[in-house]
Design a protein around this motif. Structure first.
Motif: not given
Length: 454
Positions: A239, A243, A247, A383, A387-389, A392
């Motif tokens: 998860r 991303p 990215q 990150q 929060d990697t969304l 990305m």
């Protein structure tokens, strides 16, 4: 023995500088031996060979960026477990990262070797350079197991606050690579292949050094149960990691389109952009180093629930990074033409054409470097906060802006359109990341007002 660092206490500026400086030196050494590859090939073999290495550049980054992205994502969970003093969870995160990396090595290596030649053909690589580019990138791709292992080990060490061991590893690798470059290319006459082989062998040495350091860390004394497959941990690692991987792949997709446009201007222009790219790689390192420090800082302090320290840390990281960016810009503007000449040895008129292609690119990148540095800091902070969304999504924004601008501007402004497309992509991504960070820190710590001017 590796020295881990708790970044949840102490002055943020001192911690960030202490972490970033060894990493910066390591990155500079990494860029140094990449530049030596370019200089040795450009001066020892010729401009066509230099263009061949340049034509393979984005294909190299395609895999390297995905590997770095995946391991950076894994490191987020590792740093959070360390900050929370959950050492059992820390060990499980490390072992599952290793298992996932082993699978990734097989998939990436096979796929990369299969698509290398078709991609070069699709990118309209000049006929004079395509065979050399394919030879170079194929050897690099055969070293993917080494690249993946090194980046995972370095990510583990940095997640635990140790940026010095990867530095030492990179210094050793750089010295070895420089020596082997000269020996293989100029001594044995192996040309482009010699440069690629030297790079892979040097990376192997840095990998072994980091491995010896990791196995000596007391809190990473693995037990049998640590290696038992844990689907929940793997899911969390993916998860966070996928991303970041996507990215980087998306950003690279935009770069491949740029490479397609660059190739259309001929191998002289490709050689000039290649030399400029190598110098830009050096220019980026201070920003990426402080950003990496901020990512580890944010991850550990999130795990320790010290949210105010994240806010304070990003202000310091941005200030330091931007000051450095403008200092680098001044040097590039003053001495850029002279530096580019070190990369090539050919007929005077050919050298002049290559320099004329490279220098405007360097000036534009230098003047806008502060935007890239801010982008790096906001991205890795998000990150580190898990929060990697959004990072990305910012990569997708970079893709579309880079593609749209390079197609539009190159049609209107010719070669200068290539230069400005990169800056436009930075600005779009940086704005999105800045907004996302301040929204997220305000949501996590809503009792205090968050000043949008860091």
């Amino acid at each position: 023995m590796a020295k881990i660092t708790d970044m949840t206490t102490g002055k943020p500026a001192r911690l960030l500088v202490g972490f970033a400086l060894p990493m910066l030196l390591g990155n500079l050494f990494q860029q140094l031996y990449s530049m030596v590859d370019t200089i040795v090939v450009g001066r020892g073999v010729g401009v066509e060979a230099l263009a061949s290495v340049g034509a393979a550049g984005w294909l190299d980054w395609l895999v390297l960026g995905m590997v770095i992205g995946l391991t950076q994502g894994f490191a987020i969970l590792i740093s959070q477990r360390f900050g929370a003093e959950d050492y059992e969870g820390l060990r499980k995160s490390v072992t599952m990262s290793m298992l996932l990396s082993a699978v990734t090595i097989v998939v990436f290596t096979v796929t990369a070797l299969l698509i290398a030649r078709p991609l070069l053909e699709f990118l309209n690589t000049p006929a004079q350079t395509i065979d050399g580019a394919h030879l170079y990138i194929s050897i690099i791709y055969m070293g993917i197991p080494i690249i993946m292992t090194y980046n995972l080990l370095a990510a583990i060490l940095r997640a635990l606050g140790d940026s010095k061991t990867p530095l030492i590893a990179m210094v050793i690798a750089s010295i070895i690579n420089i020596g082997l470059d000269v020996l293989f290319v100029m001594g044995f006459g192996w040309g482009i292949a010699g440069a690629a082989i030297a790079t892979v062998m040097a990376q192997c040495c840095s990998c072994v050094f980091c491995l010896f350091s990791v196995v000596r860390i007391p809190i990473l004394r693995f037990q049998k149960e640590d290696w038992r497959f844990d689907g929940a941990v793997c899911k969390e690692l993916l998860r966070l990691g996928l991303p970041v991987t996507l990215q980087n792949a998306v950003i690279c997709g935009g770069g491949l389109v740029v490479q397609y446009i660059v190739n259309g201007f001929g191998y002289i222009f490709v050689a000039g952009v290649t030399a400029a790219h190598k110098l830009c790689g050096l220019m980026e390192q201070a920003g990426s180093s402080f950003a990496a420090a901020m990512g580890t800082f944010a991850g550990q302090n999130l795990g320790a629930k010290k949210y105010d320290r994240i806010r304070e840390g990003i202000k310091k990281a941005l200030l330091i990074s931007i000051i450095i960016a403008f200092s680098i810009a001044a040097v590039v503007i003053a001495f850029g033409r002279y530096i580019v000449r070190f990369f090539i040895s050919d007929e005077p008129e050919v050298v002049a054409q290559v320099v004329d292609a490279a220098y405007p690119y360097l000036v534009i990148m230098g003047l806008c470097l502060f935007v890239l540095y801010a982008l790096f800091v906001y991205r890795t902070t998000l990150q580190g906060m898990g929060d990697t969304l959004i990072p990305m999504v910012s990569g997708i924004m970079e893709l579309f802006m880079r593609i749209g601008m390079v197609l539009l501007l190159s049609a209107v402004a010719g070669k200068y359109g290539v230069y400005f497309a990169e800056v436009g992509a930075w600005i779009g991504a940086a704005v999105l990341l800045m907004i996302a960070y301040y929204w997220r820190i305000g949501k996590i710590c809503p009792k205090q007002k968050t000043n949008i001017i860091a």
